[in-house]
Write a protein that holds these residues in place. Structure first.
Motif, short mmCIF file in Angstrom:
data_model
loop_
_atom_site.label_atom_id
_atom_site.label_comp_id
_atom_site.label_asym_id
_atom_site.label_seq_id
_atom_site.Cartn_x
_atom_site.Cartn_y
_atom_site.Cartn_z
N GLY A 189 0.79 -1.22 0.00
CA GLY A 189 0.00 0.00 0.00
C GLY A 189 0.82 1.27 0.00
O GLY A 189 0.28 2.36 -0.15
N GLU A 190 2.13 1.15 0.18
CA GLU A 190 3.00 2.33 0.20
C GLU A 190 3.27 2.82 -1.22
O GLU A 190 3.42 2.04 -2.14
CB GLU A 190 4.32 1.95 0.89
CG GLU A 190 5.31 3.09 1.05
CD GLU A 190 6.59 2.66 1.74
OE1 GLU A 190 7.59 3.39 1.65
OE2 GLU A 190 6.58 1.57 2.36
N ALA A 225 7.00 4.70 -10.55
CA ALA A 225 6.36 5.15 -9.33
C ALA A 225 4.95 4.60 -9.25
O ALA A 225 4.17 4.73 -10.20
CB ALA A 225 6.33 6.68 -9.28
N GLY A 226 4.62 3.98 -8.13
CA GLY A 226 3.28 3.41 -7.99
C GLY A 226 3.05 2.86 -6.59
O GLY A 226 3.89 2.98 -5.70
N THR A 227 1.90 2.22 -6.44
CA THR A 227 1.51 1.65 -5.15
C THR A 227 1.98 0.20 -5.05
O THR A 227 1.74 -0.59 -5.96
CB THR A 227 -0.01 1.71 -4.96
OG1 THR A 227 -0.43 3.08 -5.07
CG2 THR A 227 -0.42 1.16 -3.60
N VAL A 228 2.61 -0.13 -3.96
CA VAL A 228 3.19 -1.46 -3.78
C VAL A 228 2.11 -2.47 -3.42
O VAL A 228 1.23 -2.21 -2.60
CB VAL A 228 4.26 -1.43 -2.66
CG1 VAL A 228 4.73 -2.84 -2.33
CG2 VAL A 228 5.42 -0.57 -3.08
N GLN A 277 4.99 -6.11 -6.43
CA GLN A 277 4.48 -5.80 -7.76
C GLN A 277 3.86 -4.42 -7.79
O GLN A 277 3.34 -3.92 -6.79
CB GLN A 277 3.46 -6.85 -8.20
CG GLN A 277 2.26 -7.00 -7.28
CD GLN A 277 1.33 -8.11 -7.72
OE1 GLN A 277 1.66 -8.91 -8.60
NE2 GLN A 277 0.14 -8.17 -7.13
N LEU A 278 3.97 -3.77 -8.96
CA LEU A 278 3.34 -2.49 -9.22
C LEU A 278 2.43 -2.68 -10.42
O LEU A 278 2.82 -3.29 -11.42
CB LEU A 278 4.37 -1.41 -9.53
CG LEU A 278 5.46 -1.15 -8.48
CD1 LEU A 278 6.44 -0.09 -8.99
CD2 LEU A 278 4.86 -0.71 -7.17
N THR A 279 1.21 -2.16 -10.33
CA THR A 279 0.25 -2.32 -11.42
C THR A 279 -0.04 -0.97 -12.06
O THR A 279 -0.48 -0.04 -11.37
CB THR A 279 -1.05 -2.96 -10.90
OG1 THR A 279 -0.74 -4.23 -10.33
CG2 THR A 279 -2.04 -3.15 -12.03
#
Length: 750
Positions: free
Chosen positions: A56-57, A115-118, A126-128
């Motif tokens: 969520g980070e 850059a994204g939510t973990v 994973q990052l989507t």
């Protein structure tokens, strides 16, 4: 265009971008922007090597593509690109939907910033559909990757649209800064804005003279700010950090000094000792002698109460050292002189406990207007948010008419409709539960330009650096001596994985209750939120956040259904209706409950003389100082106190080391130091908040003791002669840039 550090960002970036910066990272001015510091750097050609983030980070990573596969989606038509990459410390996957243009750019060997939510799947990060850009590579230079695009993904949309192209020359540097970013504001957006600001600002005026810099071995402020964003070497980063650390310490100390000296020359209530008044009456009926420490502290406080200047004082002391009695005697002196007192408590349980304690200690002295009142007498009134309308009206009437000499309340006291006839002293209990602004709200309700005195209390001993920062605007009194009859509390860690220890723990609870004593069982959470506590614990465990916890609701059910169920057991937590909380606490105080299962609502202020034992469940979930606070609830009646720290944490872990420290020491000041080291200082500095996020990036309350002390001395030399900083404009701009304009203005206001 040219800009000054105190200019709003809108003039430099445009109103829309400025609004985004304000909303996302709390930056409003040019000065705040250039002091929005990278939290790490990536060396050219290297990867980010970031530690494993939480699910969520929001993260920004520099990584290299290892593999890129185009796959058909199972649940719908279309393709997705699954990229496997490494950031130097771990491999992770990145998934893009309908990614044909992306697939041409993200090929094996390419270096990218993403850059994204973990998220995690099978323990793999994973990052989507993240934001991304291709970076130049030291091996091939900018031209080797062609013309890069930044793509901004709109939620789960199947398409992406190219936005502003990146100037890859910006990233062809020895060090690439990585800033704390958000989904709506990427690190590259921040860096571009910072560069724009640095180009627009002339040399930043230095708040330190050449002599002051030379004496401390510091580089110029302008050089430090440019080097921290655009460093060429590691040495430049180190020199910039050293200077900016001092700047933060100085800004904070100047702001606090302005508050400290703001009352100079202003008038506070003058209150001398009144013979045969309430103060003398209470002293005469005390069944014990005040400790030397209490006498000393009362003298310090009363000297200021009689000085004619407003008092701002912190009273800190060990658990059970008698702070409440000290405060009460001082409040009675104020009442003897015709003033009212307000006592602000953080919870309804504590406010009600204070009301019970003060009215019990005063007896007939607290029942003015009643048949059994003693002479002289006053009234002690309670005001909380959950009181019924009739009760609130009565309390408000007693406050505004002056009938009540002492008004005790929670945050309800801070409401605009609460007014006083002649408020002279504000007492704030458990100061760390309130922000600076909240503790001053009541003080503003003065009469005839008299500034009420303020006494803030805490049973959490405060390390020196915290006292110089969070409480730097207050004089300090300290109580270390415990009253006669108070005995040291015996504490034992009970590992749950050792059945013999666990069994013996509950045998001791049974023995204590059978002997006529009372027991607290304290849990870290309530567990009545509609979600099975076990399910919530399993989710935490899957996210790597530790062993399942036992909620108060679960613990209550477990105790009442087991052998201890034959005793009188009750449940207490913050979500119970106020009248139920009061009824349970009153029954426990009267000895009608044997075992009280509760959350931390009993952490402070609760005083039950017959309670001798406390079991703290999942003790590793609590801070060191909080554990010390909690165990201070037992052994208050002359009987030995025992505390059991029940834990599932393993031997040798940092959490177990903290528990062993509590087990080994009853010295709250030493434990406060250990606690500060364990939790660092982010939440401590948060006590300075006034609606803004903290802008302190470098200053450490643990590591920078000497820097803070040095800055405090310098601030004390400057501020008394120029409290508005009119003759020290660069210093005024520094304070605003570091703390933010609204916080700086608030800390400076009288």
């Amino acid at each position: 265009m040219r800009a000054r550090t105190d200019d709003p960002l809108g003039g430099l970036l445009g109103d829309a971008k400025a609004a985004t910066f304000a909303e996302e990272i709390g930056v409003h001015t040019v000065g705040e922007l250039i002091r929005y510091i990278p939290h790490r750097y990536v060396k050219q050609g290297q990867l980010s090597a970031q530690s494993r983030p939480e699910a969520g980070e929001w993260v920004t990573l520099v990584a290299r593509v290892e593999k890129a596969d185009m796959r058909s989606m199972k649940s719908r038509k279309g393709k997705m690109l699954v990229v496997k990459a490494t950031d130097g410390s771990q491999s992770f996957s990145v998934t893009f939907f309908n990614p044909y243009a992306i697939a041409r750019a993200l090929t094996p060997g390419v270096r990218m910033m993403v850059a994204g939510t973990v998220g995690y799947f099978n323990n793999t990060m994973q990052l989507t559909h993240p934001n991304w850009m291709v970076l130049p590579d030291e091996a091939g230079g900018v031209d080797s990757v062609g013309s890069a695009m930044m793509l901004s993904m709109a939620g789960d949309a199947a398409t992406s649209s190219p936005t502003e192209a990146a100037d890859l020359g910006e990233f062809d540097r020895p060090f690439i800064p990585v800033y704390p970013a958000t989904k709506a504001l990427q690190t590259w957006d921040i860096w571009r804005a910072v560069r724009t600001a640095l180009d627009a600002v002339d040399a930043v005026e230095d708040p330190l003279s050449d002599a002051e810099r030379d004496a401390r071995g510091l580089i110029a402020a302008d050089a430090a700010l440019r080097a921290i964003h655009l460093p060429e070497t590691s040495d430049e980063i180190d020199s910039a950090r050293t200077r900016l650390t001092f700047d933060e310490a100085l800004a904070l100390q100047v702001a606090l000094a302005r508050r400290r000296f703001a009352d100079s020359g202003r008038t506070g209530p003058t209150c001398d000792h009144v013979e045969h008044g309430l103060e003398d009456a209470l002293r005469a009926r005390l069944p014990f002698t005040l400790t030397d420490g209490q006498q000393t502290v009362i003298g310090e406080i009363c000297d200021q109460l009689g000085s004619g200047e407003p008092m701002s004082r912190l009273l800190q002391g060990e658990v059970g050292s008698g702070k409440t009695l000290v405060a009460l005697l001082c409040m009675l002196r104020m009442i003897d002189n015709g003033y009212q007192c307000a006592l602000l408590a953080p919870t309804e349980v504590l406010a009600a406990q204070h009301h019970r304690t003060l009215t019990t200690m005063l007896g007939g002295l607290a029942r003015a207007g009643e048949l059994d009142a003693e002479d002289p007498a006053t009234r002690v009134t309670l005001l909380t948010g959950s009181m019924k309308t009739a009760g609130k009206r009565a309390a408000l009437l007693e406050a505004v008419t002056g009938t009540a000499g002492i008004v005790i309340g929670t945050h309800a006291l801070l409401e605009d409709r609460v007014d006083f006839f002649n408020l002279g002293l504000v007492v704030v209990d458990e100061q760390h539960r309130f922000g600076v602004e909240q503790r001053d709200t009541l003080r503003s309700r003065r009469r005839d330009d008299l500034v009420p005195h303020m006494l803030v209390m805490t049973a959490t001993p405060i390390p020196r650096t915290v006292a110089m920062t969070v409480y730097g605007d207050l004089d300090t009194s300290t109580l270390r001596e415990l009253p006669a009859g108070r005995r040291a509390i015996t504490t034992n860690v009970v590992p749950q994985y050792l059945p013999k220890f666990e069994s013996r723990l509950w045998e001791v609870v049974d023995e204590e209750v059978t002997a006529g004593r009372q027991v607290y069982v304290v849990c870290s959470r309530i567990g009545d939120d509609g979600t099975a506590a076990g399910a919530k614990s399993e989710e935490r465990e899957q996210r790597g956040q530790g062993m399942p916890t036992r909620s108060a609701v679960e613990m209550f059910a477990e105790i009442t259904s087991g052998p201890l169920g034959r005793h009188r057991v009750e449940l207490l937590h913050g979500r119970l209706p106020a009248d139920e909380k009061t009824a349970v606490m009153d029954a426990f105080t009267r000895g009608e409950i044997d075992i009280l299962v509760s959350t931390t609502v009993v952490e402070v202020g609760v005083d039950v003389a017959n309670a001798t034992t406390m079991v703290i469940v999942d003790a590793e979930r609590f801070g060191v100082s909080q554990l010390h606070q909690l165990r201070g609830r037992v052994g208050r009646g002359g009987l030995p106190g025992r505390c059991f720290l029940r834990t599932a944490t393993k031997a040798g872990s940092p959490a177990m080391e903290r528990l062993r420290a509590v087990e080994a020491s009853n010295d709250g000041f030493e434990l406060a130091r250990i606690d500060l080291i364990a939790r660092r200082e982010g939440d401590v500095l948060g006590a300075l908040q006034s609606g803004e996020s903290s802008s302190l990036r470098f200053l450490s309350l643990i590591d920078d003791v000497d820097v803070i002390a040095d800055a405090r001395v310098l601030a004390a030399e400057i501020v008394p002669g120029d409290i508005t900083l009119a003759r020290h404009r660069p210093l005024a701009l520094l304070v605003e840039s570091v703390l933010g304009p609204s916080r700086a203005a608030f800390l400076a206001k009288p």
